[in-house]
Design an enzyme around this catalytic site. Structure first.
Site, short mmCIF file in Angstrom:
data_model
loop_
_atom_site.label_atom_id
_atom_site.label_comp_id
_atom_site.label_asym_id
_atom_site.label_seq_id
_atom_site.Cartn_x
_atom_site.Cartn_y
_atom_site.Cartn_z
N SER A 193 -38.38 56.21 -7.37
CA SER A 193 -39.75 56.20 -6.85
C SER A 193 -40.63 57.20 -7.63
O SER A 193 -40.79 57.06 -8.83
CB SER A 193 -39.73 56.49 -5.35
OG SER A 193 -40.96 56.20 -4.74
N ASP A 283 -40.46 45.45 -1.83
CA ASP A 283 -40.95 46.79 -2.11
C ASP A 283 -42.39 46.70 -2.63
O ASP A 283 -42.66 45.95 -3.58
CB ASP A 283 -40.06 47.44 -3.17
CG ASP A 283 -40.44 48.88 -3.49
OD1 ASP A 283 -41.45 49.39 -2.96
OD2 ASP A 283 -39.70 49.51 -4.28
N HIS A 313 -37.28 49.36 -0.71
CA HIS A 313 -37.49 50.64 -1.36
C HIS A 313 -36.56 51.69 -0.73
O HIS A 313 -36.35 51.71 0.48
CB HIS A 313 -38.94 51.08 -1.18
CG HIS A 313 -39.31 52.26 -2.00
ND1 HIS A 313 -39.75 52.15 -3.30
CD2 HIS A 313 -39.34 53.59 -1.70
CE1 HIS A 313 -40.01 53.36 -3.76
NE2 HIS A 313 -39.77 54.25 -2.82
#
Length: 346
Positions: A193, A283, A313
C-alpha cells in the site's frame, strides 16, 4: 461510548475470528451469506467472512484523528498474532537516523539477500509491530533478511518526510549490507500500500538501483481517482473515503503530481528494478497499481503483474488466517526468493 464489540479484549475477539476460519466451508458460507460478485470477479469466501467480522467490529482504517486510527490498527494487529514456526531473530537498527528492525531467520547463512521493507498504513498509521508477522513470513519463506523501516508518519511529518526516510534507510542498507549479514549485490525493496508507494519511490530515485522490487497493492498516483476507486469505494476494507483521508493528511494538493508522491507520474521508469507487483481484485487501488506495472513494461522493465482477483486490500497482513490469504503471500514470497537468488548478481 465503546461498542459491545470494542469492549471485548482483542485477544478474545481474535480467537473467535480464527475459530471461524476453521469451520467447514458450507458453514462459513452460511455465515457469510451469498457470494459477492463485481466487475466479473467473485470475492473469496475467506475475504467475505473477514469483511463481515470487521463490519461487526465497527472500525475503519481512517479515523476522525490520526491517534484514533492508530489505536484502531493497534487493536486489529492483536487479532492475528501467528508467526512462522521457524524462529526469527530481531534487533533494532539505526539506519542513519531512521529507526528500523532487522529480521534474521534461524540458520540463514551470512551473505543472504536482503529485503528493505516499508509498512503500509496510508503514511499515517502502521508501524514496525503492525507488519511484524508479514516481515517474519517473508524472511522465512523467501530465505532473506528483512530490514523493516519505521519511517516518519503524517500529519506530524508530511510529504516528503516518509519518502526521504525510505531513501535514507535504503542507502544505509546498501552501505552497511555486510554488517547486516547480507549480500550487497542482492538487495530488494518492498512494501504494501503506502509502503509499496515508498518502495516504488526508492526504485525510481535511489542512487544505487535495487536488485528487485516486491510491491503489494501499491499507491502509485494520488493525483487522480481511477475506476477501481469507484467500483470498490466501500465495503471492501480499504475505502475511497479512507484513501482521501490518508492523502489529505500526507500530501498537499499542489504537490501530489510530484513523482516522489505519485511514482506513476515519473517521466522515465527505465532502469527500475525487476518487479513482482500484486494487486487485489476488490481493492480501490487496483487500477493504479496495474497501470504502474504497464508503465514499467513499456519502459523495458522485467515485471510480473499478478492480480489476486478474489482478494481485498491488505491481504498480506491476513496470512495467518490461512486459505487464500496465505496462498497469495506465499506466492509473493516465492517471487521474491526467485528474483533475488536467481538475479544477475547471483
Amino acid at each position: 461510548m465503546a461498542s459491545i464489540v470494542e469492549r471485548v479484549p482483542p485477544s478474545v475477539a481474535g480467537r473467535v475470528l480464527r475459530g471461524l476460519f476453521t469451520l467447514p466451508e458450507p458453514v462459513k458460507r452460511l455465515i457469510a451469506g451469498a457470494p459477492v460478485r463485481r466487475d466479473g470477479q467473485e470475492l473469496a469466501l475467506d475475504a467475505q467472512l473477514l469483511l463481515l467480522m470487521t463490519r461487526l467490529e465497527g472500525q475503519r482504517l481512517g479515523g476522525s484523528t490520526a491517534e484514533e486510527a492508530r489505536r484502531g490498527l493497534a487493536r486489529a494487529k492483536v487479532y492475528l498474532p501467528k508467526v512462522p514456526a521457524r524462529p526469527v531473530a530481531t534487533r533494532n537498527v539505526d539506519a542513519d537516523g531512521v529507526p528500523a528492525r532487522l529480521y534474521t531467520p534461524k540458520g540463514l547463512a551470512d551473505g543472504s539477500p536482503l529485503l528493505v521493507f516499508y509498512h503500509g498504513g496510508g503514511w499515517v498509521i502502521g508501524d514496525l509491530d503492525t507488519h511484524d508477522t508479514v516481515c517474519r513470513y517473508l524472511a522465512v519463506h523467501a530465505e532473506v533478511r528483512v530490514l523493516s523501516v519505521d519511517y516518519r508518519l503524517a500529519p506530524e511529518h508530511p510529504y516528503p518526510a516518509a519518502a526521504d526516510d525510505a531513501l535514507t534507510a535504503y542507502g544505509y542498507a546498501v552501505a552497511r549490507a555486510r554488517e547486516l549479514g547480507a549480500d550487497p549485490s542482492a538487495i530488494a525493496v518492498g512494501g504494501d500500500s503506502a509502503g509499496g508507494n515508498l518502495a516504488a519511490v526508492v526504485g525510481r530515485f535511489a542512487e544505487r538501483t535495487p536488485d528487485f522490487a516486491l510491491l503489494f497493492y501499491p499507491v502509485t498516483d494520488i493525483s487522480v481517482r481511477r475506476r477501481s476507486r469507484e467500483l470498490f469505494a466501500a465495503g471492501f476494507y480499504l475505502t475511497d473515503e479512507d484513501m482521501t483521508w490518508f492523502s489529505d493528511h500526507y500530501c498537499p494538493l499542489d504537490r501530489r503530481a510530484e513523482p516522489k508522491a505519485s511514482p506513476l507520474l515519473a517521466g522515465d521508469l527505465r532502469g527500475f528494478p525487476a518487479t513482482y507487483l500484486v494487486t487485489a481484485g476488490f481493492d480501490p487501488l487496483r487500477d493504479e497499481g496495474e497501470e504502474f506495472a504497464r508503465r514499467l513494461a513499456e519502459a523495458g522493465v522485467r515485471v510480473a503483474l499478478r492480480r489476486q482477483e478474489d482478494l481485498i486490500h491488505g491481504f498480506a497482513n491476513m496470512w495467518s488466517l490461512g486459505g487464500r490469504f496465505r496462498e497469495a503471500l506465499s506466492e509473493a514470497a516465492g517471487a521474491l526468493r526467485t528474483g533475488l537468488y536467481a538475479g544477475p548478481g547471483r
